[in-house]
Design a protein around this motif. Structure first.
Motif, PDB file in Angstrom:
ATOM      1  N   CYS A  59     -41.203-101.887   2.207  1.00  0.00           N
ATOM      2  CA  CYS A  59     -41.753-101.819   0.914  1.00  0.00           C
ATOM      3  C   CYS A  59     -42.781-102.655   0.678  1.00  0.00           C
ATOM      4  CB  CYS A  59     -40.671-102.304  -0.024  1.00  0.00           C
ATOM      5  SG  CYS A  59     -39.259-101.082  -0.300  1.00  0.00           S
ATOM      6  N   GLU A  60     -43.021-103.830   1.437  1.00  0.00           N
ATOM      7  CA  GLU A  60     -44.128-104.891   1.334  1.00  0.00           C
ATOM      8  C   GLU A  60     -45.309-104.455   2.078  1.00  0.00           C
ATOM      9  OE1 GLU A  60     -46.456-107.890   0.561  1.00  0.00           O
ATOM     10  OE2 GLU A  60     -44.851-107.338  -0.355  1.00  0.00           O
ATOM     11  N   ASN A  61     -45.154-103.482   3.265  1.00  0.00           N
ATOM     12  CA  ASN A  61     -45.802-102.986   3.867  1.00  0.00           C
ATOM     13  C   ASN A  61     -46.674-101.824   3.323  1.00  0.00           C
ATOM     14  OD1 ASN A  61     -47.327-102.452   6.425  1.00  0.00           O
ATOM     15  ND2 ASN A  61     -46.463-100.270   6.112  1.00  0.00           N
ATOM     16  N   PHE A  62     -45.827-100.862   2.370  1.00  0.00           N
ATOM     17  CA  PHE A  62     -46.420 -99.996   1.514  1.00  0.00           C
ATOM     18  C   PHE A  62     -47.007-100.740   0.244  1.00  0.00           C
ATOM     19  CE2 PHE A  62     -46.112 -97.301  -2.371  1.00  0.00           C
ATOM     20  CZ  PHE A  62     -46.798 -95.932  -1.604  1.00  0.00           C
ATOM     21  N   ARG A  63     -47.076-101.700  -0.235  1.00  0.00           N
ATOM     22  CA  ARG A  63     -47.371-102.613  -1.372  1.00  0.00           C
ATOM     23  C   ARG A  63     -48.705-102.879  -1.082  1.00  0.00           C
ATOM     24  NH1 ARG A  63     -49.038-107.059  -3.189  1.00  0.00           N
ATOM     25  NH2 ARG A  63     -48.270-107.940  -1.566  1.00  0.00           N
ATOM     26  N   GLN A  64     -48.946-103.526   0.222  1.00  0.00           N
ATOM     27  CA  GLN A  64     -50.066-104.026   0.619  1.00  0.00           C
ATOM     28  C   GLN A  64     -51.304-102.929   1.225  1.00  0.00           C
ATOM     29  OE1 GLN A  64     -50.128-107.644   3.212  1.00  0.00           O
ATOM     30  NE2 GLN A  64     -48.277-108.330   2.551  1.00  0.00           N
ATOM     31  N   ARG A 104     -46.843-102.916  14.230  1.00  0.00           N
ATOM     32  CA  ARG A 104     -45.792-101.961  13.796  1.00  0.00           C
ATOM     33  C   ARG A 104     -44.484-102.610  13.570  1.00  0.00           C
ATOM     34  NH1 ARG A 104     -46.403 -96.252  15.342  1.00  0.00           N
ATOM     35  NH2 ARG A 104     -48.553 -95.888  15.645  1.00  0.00           N
ATOM     36  N   PHE A 105     -43.617-102.109  13.041  1.00  0.00           N
ATOM     37  CA  PHE A 105     -42.031-102.671  13.074  1.00  0.00           C
ATOM     38  C   PHE A 105     -41.141-101.729  13.214  1.00  0.00           C
ATOM     39  CE2 PHE A 105     -43.497-101.819   8.850  1.00  0.00           C
ATOM     40  CZ  PHE A 105     -42.668-101.519   8.173  1.00  0.00           C
ATOM     41  N   PRO A 106     -39.962-101.944  13.638  1.00  0.00           N
ATOM     42  CA  PRO A 106     -38.872-100.820  13.822  1.00  0.00           C
ATOM     43  C   PRO A 106     -38.496-100.674  12.480  1.00  0.00           C
ATOM     44  CG  PRO A 106     -37.994-103.069  14.412  1.00  0.00           C
ATOM     45  CD  PRO A 106     -39.679-103.024  14.261  1.00  0.00           C
ATOM     46  N   ASP A 107     -37.816 -99.284  12.253  1.00  0.00           N
ATOM     47  CA  ASP A 107     -37.058 -98.880  11.134  1.00  0.00           C
ATOM     48  C   ASP A 107     -36.139 -99.886  10.662  1.00  0.00           C
ATOM     49  OD1 ASP A 107     -38.259 -96.734  11.031  1.00  0.00           O
ATOM     50  OD2 ASP A 107     -36.988 -95.253  11.781  1.00  0.00           O
ATOM     51  N   GLU A 108     -36.041-100.339   9.554  1.00  0.00           N
ATOM     52  CA  GLU A 108     -35.115-101.449   9.050  1.00  0.00           C
ATOM     53  C   GLU A 108     -33.596-100.718   8.731  1.00  0.00           C
ATOM     54  OE1 GLU A 108     -36.988-104.368   5.973  1.00  0.00           O
ATOM     55  OE2 GLU A 108     -37.977-102.399   5.848  1.00  0.00           O
ATOM     56  N   LYS A 109     -33.704 -99.612   8.518  1.00  0.00           N
ATOM     57  CA  LYS A 109     -32.345 -98.937   8.315  1.00  0.00           C
ATOM     58  C   LYS A 109     -32.238 -97.614   9.211  1.00  0.00           C
ATOM     59  CE  LYS A 109     -30.448-101.634   5.192  1.00  0.00           C
ATOM     60  NZ  LYS A 109     -29.341-102.237   5.177  1.00  0.00           N
ATOM     61  N   PRO A 110     -32.239 -97.497  10.456  1.00  0.00           N
ATOM     62  CA  PRO A 110     -32.277 -96.122  10.901  1.00  0.00           C
ATOM     63  C   PRO A 110     -31.164 -95.252  10.485  1.00  0.00           C
ATOM     64  CG  PRO A 110     -32.007 -98.184  12.861  1.00  0.00           C
ATOM     65  CD  PRO A 110     -31.988 -98.566  11.276  1.00  0.00           C
ATOM     66  N   GLY A 111     -31.535 -94.130  10.286  1.00  0.00           N
ATOM     67  CA  GLY A 111     -30.627 -92.984   9.878  1.00  0.00           C
ATOM     68  C   GLY A 111     -30.248 -93.257   8.278  1.00  0.00           C
ATOM     69  N   LEU A 112     -31.338 -93.867   7.413  1.00  0.00           N
ATOM     70  CA  LEU A 112     -30.851 -94.062   6.095  1.00  0.00           C
ATOM     71  C   LEU A 112     -31.288 -92.712   5.423  1.00  0.00           C
ATOM     72  CD1 LEU A 112     -30.804 -96.009   3.739  1.00  0.00           C
ATOM     73  CD2 LEU A 112     -33.289 -96.117   3.598  1.00  0.00           C
ATOM     74  N   GLN A 113     -30.259 -92.358   4.670  1.00  0.00           N
ATOM     75  CA  GLN A 113     -30.348 -90.977   3.933  1.00  0.00           C
ATOM     76  C   GLN A 113     -31.251 -90.947   2.838  1.00  0.00           C
ATOM     77  OE1 GLN A 113     -28.363 -88.163   4.815  1.00  0.00           O
ATOM     78  NE2 GLN A 113     -28.110 -89.696   6.705  1.00  0.00           N
ATOM     79  N   LEU A 114     -31.915 -89.932   2.800  1.00  0.00           N
ATOM     80  CA  LEU A 114     -32.906 -89.987   1.650  1.00  0.00           C
ATOM     81  C   LEU A 114     -32.293 -89.080   0.748  1.00  0.00           C
ATOM     82  CD1 LEU A 114     -35.764 -88.105   3.565  1.00  0.00           C
ATOM     83  CD2 LEU A 114     -35.636 -90.383   2.976  1.00  0.00           C
ATOM     84  N   ILE A 117     -43.495 -93.041  -6.771  1.00  0.00           N
ATOM     85  CA  ILE A 117     -42.872 -93.596  -5.660  1.00  0.00           C
ATOM     86  C   ILE A 117     -41.964 -94.813  -6.117  1.00  0.00           C
ATOM     87  CG2 ILE A 117     -43.108 -94.476  -3.461  1.00  0.00           C
ATOM     88  CD1 ILE A 117     -45.954 -92.896  -3.322  1.00  0.00           C
ATOM     89  N   GLU A 118     -40.565 -94.534  -5.766  1.00  0.00           N
ATOM     90  CA  GLU A 118     -39.729 -95.583  -6.140  1.00  0.00           C
ATOM     91  C   GLU A 118     -39.498 -96.354  -4.748  1.00  0.00           C
ATOM     92  OE1 GLU A 118     -35.172 -96.172  -7.797  1.00  0.00           O
ATOM     93  OE2 GLU A 118     -35.992 -94.270  -7.700  1.00  0.00           O
ATOM     94  N   LEU A 119     -39.771 -97.730  -4.877  1.00  0.00           N
ATOM     95  CA  LEU A 119     -39.333 -98.448  -3.565  1.00  0.00           C
ATOM     96  C   LEU A 119     -38.104 -99.230  -3.739  1.00  0.00           C
ATOM     97  CD1 LEU A 119     -43.091-100.190  -3.380  1.00  0.00           C
ATOM     98  CD2 LEU A 119     -41.933 -98.186  -2.305  1.00  0.00           C
ATOM     99  N   PHE A 120     -37.380 -99.023  -2.675  1.00  0.00           N
ATOM    100  CA  PHE A 120     -35.955 -99.614  -2.366  1.00  0.00           C
ATOM    101  C   PHE A 120     -36.036-101.118  -1.849  1.00  0.00           C
ATOM    102  CE2 PHE A 120     -35.572 -95.261  -3.019  1.00  0.00           C
ATOM    103  CZ  PHE A 120     -34.547 -95.437  -4.335  1.00  0.00           C
ATOM    104  N   TRP A 121     -36.426-102.225  -2.433  1.00  0.00           N
ATOM    105  CA  TRP A 121     -36.853-103.350  -2.084  1.00  0.00           C
ATOM    106  C   TRP A 121     -35.359-103.967  -1.468  1.00  0.00           C
ATOM    107  CZ3 TRP A 121     -41.207-105.820  -1.425  1.00  0.00           C
ATOM    108  CH2 TRP A 121     -42.550-105.294  -2.135  1.00  0.00           C
ATOM    109  N   ASP A 122     -34.050-103.618  -2.262  1.00  0.00           N
ATOM    110  CA  ASP A 122     -32.961-104.267  -1.540  1.00  0.00           C
ATOM    111  C   ASP A 122     -32.587-103.593  -0.016  1.00  0.00           C
ATOM    112  OD1 ASP A 122     -32.533-101.956  -3.060  1.00  0.00           O
ATOM    113  OD2 ASP A 122     -30.563-102.085  -3.301  1.00  0.00           O
ATOM    114  N   LYS A 123     -32.950-102.456   0.228  1.00  0.00           N
ATOM    115  CA  LYS A 123     -32.763-101.596   1.378  1.00  0.00           C
ATOM    116  C   LYS A 123     -33.667-102.056   2.420  1.00  0.00           C
ATOM    117  CE  LYS A 123     -29.741 -98.299  -0.704  1.00  0.00           C
ATOM    118  NZ  LYS A 123     -29.249 -98.996  -1.718  1.00  0.00           N
ATOM    119  N   CYS A 124     -34.944-101.661   2.181  1.00  0.00           N
ATOM    120  CA  CYS A 124     -35.994-101.897   3.187  1.00  0.00           C
ATOM    121  C   CYS A 124     -36.979-102.814   2.745  1.00  0.00           C
ATOM    122  CB  CYS A 124     -36.557-100.566   3.588  1.00  0.00           C
ATOM    123  SG  CYS A 124     -35.055 -99.507   4.123  1.00  0.00           S
ATOM    124  N   PRO A 125     -36.866-104.216   2.560  1.00  0.00           N
ATOM    125  CA  PRO A 125     -37.839-105.043   2.185  1.00  0.00           C
ATOM    126  C   PRO A 125     -39.307-104.994   2.964  1.00  0.00           C
ATOM    127  CG  PRO A 125     -35.984-106.286   3.077  1.00  0.00           C
ATOM    128  CD  PRO A 125     -35.708-104.878   2.855  1.00  0.00           C
TER     129      PRO A 125
END
Length: 122
Positions: A54-59, A112-122, A43-51
């Motif tokens: 990413c931190e939630n996933f890491r923990q 919970r927390f809202p999406d950091e980047k709504p509509g972020l393209q996969l 799994i690649e995490l994009f810390w610059d786009k959704c920090p």
């Protein structure tokens, strides 16, 4: 046939009770899915786009957040199942509270927390 754990049974009953189409029907048979071992998942995490995500996933991977303040369940992905897969596109997991995609709890205060980047393209 493998039996569901009491926790899994409670989740199924909760889902059925919340859905009038299911709760008004007849008997429903539910069984645990077969265990599938598919190899290594990278799994690649994009810390610059959704920090925050990413931190939630890491923990959730390390389990260091302990027990959820809202759910009282352990915040750890160990043993967590994929609840949605679209072949060749995406797989979703991480619902540590219900295991079916309808629940979940973040490691952060508030659960919970809202999406950091709504509509972020996969």
């Amino acid at each position: 046939a493998e039996q569901l754990t009491p926790e899994e049974q409670a989740s199924v009953l909760e889902i059925i009770a919340a859905n009038p189409k299911l709760s008004s029907g007849g008997a429903i048979r539910v069984s645990a899915p077969a265990e599938v071992r598919a190899g290594r998942l990278e799994i690649e995490l994009f810390w610059d786009k959704c920090p925050k995500a990413c931190e939630n996933f890491r923990q959730l991977c390390t389990g260091e957040a302990g027990v959820g303040k809202e759910s009282g369940k352990r915040l750890h992905l160990k043993g967590n199942r994929f609840h949605r897969t679209i072949q060749g596109t995406l797989s979703q997991a991480g619902d540590v509270t219900r295991g079916d995609g309808s629940g979940g709890e973040a490691v952060f205060k508030g659960g919970r927390f809202p999406d950091e980047k709504p509509g972020l393209q996969l």
